[in-house]
Scaffold this motif. Sequence first.
Motif, PDB file in Angstrom:
ATOM      1  N   ASP A 165       3.293  34.226  11.411  1.00  0.00           N
ATOM      2  CA  ASP A 165       2.146  33.701  11.076  1.00  0.00           C
ATOM      3  C   ASP A 165       2.718  32.775   9.754  1.00  0.00           C
ATOM      4  N   THR A 166       2.463  31.359   9.499  1.00  0.00           N
ATOM      5  CA  THR A 166       2.120  31.132   8.734  1.00  0.00           C
ATOM      6  C   THR A 166       0.772  30.216   8.725  1.00  0.00           C
ATOM      7  N   ILE A 167      -0.284  29.779   7.567  1.00  0.00           N
ATOM      8  CA  ILE A 167      -1.456  30.038   6.904  1.00  0.00           C
ATOM      9  C   ILE A 167      -0.873  28.207   6.093  1.00  0.00           C
ATOM     10  N   ARG A 168      -1.543  27.341   6.401  1.00  0.00           N
ATOM     11  CA  ARG A 168      -1.281  26.091   6.113  1.00  0.00           C
ATOM     12  C   ARG A 168      -2.612  25.572   5.290  1.00  0.00           C
ATOM     13  N   VAL A 169      -3.040  25.062   3.657  1.00  0.00           N
ATOM     14  CA  VAL A 169      -3.808  24.493   3.450  1.00  0.00           C
ATOM     15  C   VAL A 169      -3.742  22.932   2.862  1.00  0.00           C
ATOM     16  N   GLY A 170      -4.586  22.059   3.304  1.00  0.00           N
ATOM     17  CA  GLY A 170      -4.612  20.787   2.744  1.00  0.00           C
ATOM     18  C   GLY A 170      -4.381  19.533   3.626  1.00  0.00           C
ATOM     19  N   LEU A 171      -2.936  18.551   3.690  1.00  0.00           N
ATOM     20  CA  LEU A 171      -3.039  17.853   4.823  1.00  0.00           C
ATOM     21  C   LEU A 171      -2.223  18.518   5.995  1.00  0.00           C
ATOM     22  N   VAL A 172      -2.586  18.796   6.502  1.00  0.00           N
ATOM     23  CA  VAL A 172      -1.575  19.021   7.735  1.00  0.00           C
ATOM     24  C   VAL A 172      -1.629  18.345   8.581  1.00  0.00           C
ATOM     25  N   GLN A 173      -0.733  18.606  10.159  1.00  0.00           N
ATOM     26  CA  GLN A 173      -0.453  17.904  11.486  1.00  0.00           C
ATOM     27  C   GLN A 173      -1.313  18.641  11.842  1.00  0.00           C
ATOM     28  N   THR A 174      -2.428  18.196  13.135  1.00  0.00           N
ATOM     29  CA  THR A 174      -3.380  18.513  13.527  1.00  0.00           C
ATOM     30  C   THR A 174      -2.750  18.984  15.020  1.00  0.00           C
ATOM     31  N   PRO A 175      -2.484  20.993  15.530  1.00  0.00           N
ATOM     32  CA  PRO A 175      -1.852  20.796  16.445  1.00  0.00           C
ATOM     33  C   PRO A 175      -3.041  20.355  17.759  1.00  0.00           C
ATOM     34  N   PHE A 176      -2.214  19.560  18.754  1.00  0.00           N
ATOM     35  CA  PHE A 176      -2.541  18.728  19.652  1.00  0.00           C
ATOM     36  C   PHE A 176      -1.735  18.328  20.467  1.00  0.00           C
ATOM     37  N   GLY A 177      -1.296  18.654  21.542  1.00  0.00           N
ATOM     38  CA  GLY A 177      -0.242  17.551  22.358  1.00  0.00           C
ATOM     39  C   GLY A 177       1.220  18.324  21.980  1.00  0.00           C
ATOM     40  N   ASN A 178       1.827  17.172  22.547  1.00  0.00           N
ATOM     41  CA  ASN A 178       3.515  17.836  22.744  1.00  0.00           C
ATOM     42  C   ASN A 178       3.542  17.753  21.271  1.00  0.00           C
ATOM     43  N   MET A 179       4.464  19.044  20.738  1.00  0.00           N
ATOM     44  CA  MET A 179       4.204  18.635  19.436  1.00  0.00           C
ATOM     45  C   MET A 179       6.509  18.377  18.749  1.00  0.00           C
ATOM     46  N   ASP A 180       6.696  18.290  17.893  1.00  0.00           N
ATOM     47  CA  ASP A 180       5.700  17.898  16.494  1.00  0.00           C
ATOM     48  C   ASP A 180       4.784  16.651  16.778  1.00  0.00           C
TER      49      ASP A 180
ATOM     50  N   TYR B 246       1.135  -0.654   0.168  1.00  0.00           N
ATOM     51  CA  TYR B 246      -0.215   0.241  -0.213  1.00  0.00           C
ATOM     52  C   TYR B 246       1.278   1.269   0.085  1.00  0.00           C
ATOM     53  N   GLN B 247       0.605   1.712  -0.078  1.00  0.00           N
ATOM     54  CA  GLN B 247       0.919   3.488  -0.724  1.00  0.00           C
ATOM     55  C   GLN B 247       0.236   4.359   0.206  1.00  0.00           C
ATOM     56  N   PHE B 248       0.733   5.806   0.129  1.00  0.00           N
ATOM     57  CA  PHE B 248      -0.028   7.067   0.901  1.00  0.00           C
ATOM     58  C   PHE B 248       0.594   8.286   0.807  1.00  0.00           C
ATOM     59  N   LEU B 249      -0.062   9.504   1.060  1.00  0.00           N
ATOM     60  CA  LEU B 249       0.165  10.483   0.757  1.00  0.00           C
ATOM     61  C   LEU B 249       0.437  10.797   2.399  1.00  0.00           C
ATOM     62  N   LYS B 250       1.635  10.859   2.977  1.00  0.00           N
ATOM     63  CA  LYS B 250       1.171  11.205   4.032  1.00  0.00           C
ATOM     64  C   LYS B 250       1.743  12.807   4.689  1.00  0.00           C
ATOM     65  N   SER B 251       1.179  13.390   4.001  1.00  0.00           N
ATOM     66  CA  SER B 251       1.066  15.090   4.412  1.00  0.00           C
ATOM     67  C   SER B 251       1.435  15.824   3.158  1.00  0.00           C
ATOM     68  N   GLY B 252       0.912  16.770   2.884  1.00  0.00           N
ATOM     69  CA  GLY B 252       0.924  17.514   1.620  1.00  0.00           C
ATOM     70  C   GLY B 252       0.159  19.018   1.695  1.00  0.00           C
TER      71      GLY B 252
END
Length: 460
Positions: A181-196, A165-171
Amino acid sequence: MTNQTDSRRLKALALSLSISMAMAATAAQAAPVDQQTIEALRAQLQQMQQRLDRLEQQQAAGTSGSQQEVANQGGDKSNAATTPDPQQSEPRPQQNLAQENSSAIEQMQQTKFSGQLQFNGSFNDWSEQNKDTTGDLDFGKFVLAVNGEVDDLEYDIEYRFYDGYQFLKSGWLGFNPNDDDTIRVGLVQTPFGNMDYGYQGWYGTLPYLAGFNDNQNAGIKWDHHQGPWDTSLAFFKSDNLGSGNEHYGANAIGDSAQGNSEENQLAARAGYTFDHGEDGSTQLNVSAKGGQLYNQQTNRSGDNWSAAIGVDGSYGNWRTMVQATTYEYNPKNPSEAQSGISDNTIQIGAFGFNYLIPKRGQMYTASASYSMDVDWGPVENLFFFNDFSYIDPSDDFASINGGFGDQDDPMLNDLGVLVTAGPYFAWFDIITNKNGLNYFGSPVNDHWHTSVQTNFGINF
């Protein structure tokens, strides 16, 4: 006629005049010539001399005019800037093409291509085949990534290939309106808990496996940095691109027996960093996420929410993380008889398979790591780590048999070291778990089990 053309003609005429005079002199010395011939030659020479004088006068007048024009333009910068030099300016089509090529080359230089090839070796104490063959070696993954920026715009794409199988991890596509400031649109990381990531080893933690850390969702995210504050706000139209389980972050799966998918989710995170000088800092962060939980079989909507508090500290070569997460899913499931899944569980999926977590409960993690630079031939760094995680379900829960039953609370520990040598890397992990969500086939029988794994390869 240009001055350069006149000059060339003067030189040619002078040369012709010299040649003619030489020929006349030679003819006079070589043989007797009649008087009429001599007079004709003299007349031609006289005409050529007059023409040469006129051209010299025209050249002198033209040079004076050009100098006067340049002197007049010296007081008007706009005229000087807009008057082209016919000797130096290139045709406009060629000029435009050169500018386009320069812009394309500049953008290509700002684009970075990278990737990774990884292999996996494992020995699982529950596998009879592993015992007979002393472990196994398999293809891990192949990663291709592209990222770059053009002025205030940026982009990042990572695509992964696994066995089968294969997939888009992020984009995503990004815009930086200013430095903060940064604005990102697409498949992005959820801002939750300790990052990254929320963990430091290779295998991850139970909150990661449950979809609360290092998760990717489809939507728009705004990140803001100001002094010690880091804040993020996001809206996710869909939890994944599609309703299957072939993706990176774990989420509720619409294409499953239970049939839930996370839609129209809001997420927010705020972190405050305490500075301890050059060698240390501590970030305290709080985050929350929630929204619609749509059931594709009953066509009804429930809801879900989660919240977390985390501490992420860096102290010289040491780094520590702790996080506490509470969550609840309130689905509108089909009947248990129809789905075969207990209502005390929620069916989630990632990496090509589905599994069960308690539909509400608390999760806890604690991690520590130490980075040590070394000079062992090509080996540059040793990164030691330990990640421990624990789930406390609010109701009876089992991660097998459709969730029916009451198993001991799941626990997971990952102890290991990452060895780095230039572009080469090797993870060595000892993963022990008790009822660890049946992840990758680990037994759920209220006993501890161990998997020894190595993941090695190259970054390029």
